[in-house]
Design an enzyme around this catalytic site. Structure first.
Site, short mmCIF file in Angstrom:
data_model
loop_
_atom_site.label_atom_id
_atom_site.label_comp_id
_atom_site.label_asym_id
_atom_site.label_seq_id
_atom_site.Cartn_x
_atom_site.Cartn_y
_atom_site.Cartn_z
N GLU A 54 14.62 -2.12 -33.80
CA GLU A 54 14.57 -1.60 -32.59
C GLU A 54 14.43 -0.08 -32.20
O GLU A 54 14.65 0.39 -31.36
CB GLU A 54 13.84 -2.30 -31.42
CG GLU A 54 12.90 -3.52 -31.83
CD GLU A 54 12.38 -4.51 -30.78
OE1 GLU A 54 13.05 -3.90 -29.56
OE2 GLU A 54 12.30 -5.55 -30.99
N CYS A 55 15.29 0.94 -33.39
CA CYS A 55 15.36 1.94 -33.03
C CYS A 55 14.77 3.47 -33.45
O CYS A 55 14.47 3.26 -34.82
CB CYS A 55 16.77 2.13 -33.25
SG CYS A 55 17.62 4.06 -32.80
N MET A 56 14.99 4.51 -32.91
CA MET A 56 14.38 5.31 -33.53
C MET A 56 14.86 5.48 -34.56
O MET A 56 14.01 6.73 -35.51
CB MET A 56 13.82 6.78 -32.13
CG MET A 56 15.68 7.79 -32.33
SD MET A 56 15.12 9.37 -31.54
CE MET A 56 17.05 10.29 -31.46
N LEU A 57 15.95 5.24 -35.02
CA LEU A 57 16.68 5.64 -36.63
C LEU A 57 16.63 4.46 -36.82
O LEU A 57 16.92 4.28 -38.35
CB LEU A 57 18.16 5.31 -35.60
CG LEU A 57 18.68 6.74 -35.16
CD1 LEU A 57 20.29 6.88 -34.69
CD2 LEU A 57 18.26 8.22 -35.85
N THR A 58 15.52 3.69 -36.93
CA THR A 58 15.43 2.65 -37.56
C THR A 58 14.84 2.43 -39.09
O THR A 58 15.58 2.26 -40.18
CB THR A 58 14.10 1.21 -37.33
OG1 THR A 58 15.13 0.66 -36.14
CG2 THR A 58 14.29 0.36 -37.99
#
Length: 176
Positions: A54-58
């Site tokens: 759930e990370c913007m880096l996913t």
């Protein structure tokens, strides 16, 4: 004679103490509950990365898979450790994480969810501590920090989380 024996023992003790661990000294559970003995990766370059769903880096999962499809196999392996320590962005259990990763068609090794900040598993303590790895000290700053391990199981370097797995530093290392 006693002095001679003392110095020989001192020398041997010092030599042993200066030997650092390698990746091959560790094992860890996979997301399926099997044990990965890192010694099975001897002779390969390895990229170890902590991940989160759930990370913007996913979206880096997609780039990791591209990298694995290009370089993975006999000479290179990616080992991903899901972790909820950074922004609480990996809240699911192992089954939820595994299901989530199917959308990225992950074929590299996915490990059991870990904690890094408070009680890192032995392999992460080794990655982050020059007294254990003999190379560098590297705090894990966020999700998707990438550690590069050479064919002899030694830490080479790391890449910050915001850098793509397809960055020049990693690609150049793989092509060495």
């Amino acid at each position: 004679m006693r002095k001679y024996i003392f110095f020989v023992l001192l020398f041997c003790t010092t030599s042993v103490a200066a030997q650092y661990k390698t990746l091959y000294d560790f094992s860890a559970p996979t997301i399926d509950g099997d044990t990965l003995h890192f010694s099975s990766l001897k002779g390969k370059k390895v990229l170890i990365v902590n991940t989160a769903s759930e990370c913007m880096l996913t979206p880096q999962y997609e780039k990791l898979q591209e990298l694995y499809e290009e370089y993975g196999g006999d000479d290179f392996e990616i080992v991903a450790f899901p972790c909820n320590d950074f922004g609480k962005q990996e809240p699911g259990d192992n089954e939820t994480i595994k299901t989530f990763c199917t959308q990225y068609h992950i074929s590299f090794t996915l490990m059991e969810k870990i904690a890094i900040k408070d009680n890192p598993p032995p392999v992460y303590r080794w990655l982050m501590n020059s007294e254990e790895n003999g190379t560098l000290d590297a705090k894990v700053w966020w999700n998707f920090q990438k550690f590069m391990i050479d064919e002899e199981g030694k830490v080479v370097d790391f890449v910050r989380p915001t850098k793509s797995p397809l960055c020049d530093k990693i690609i150049n290392w793989l092509n060495e």
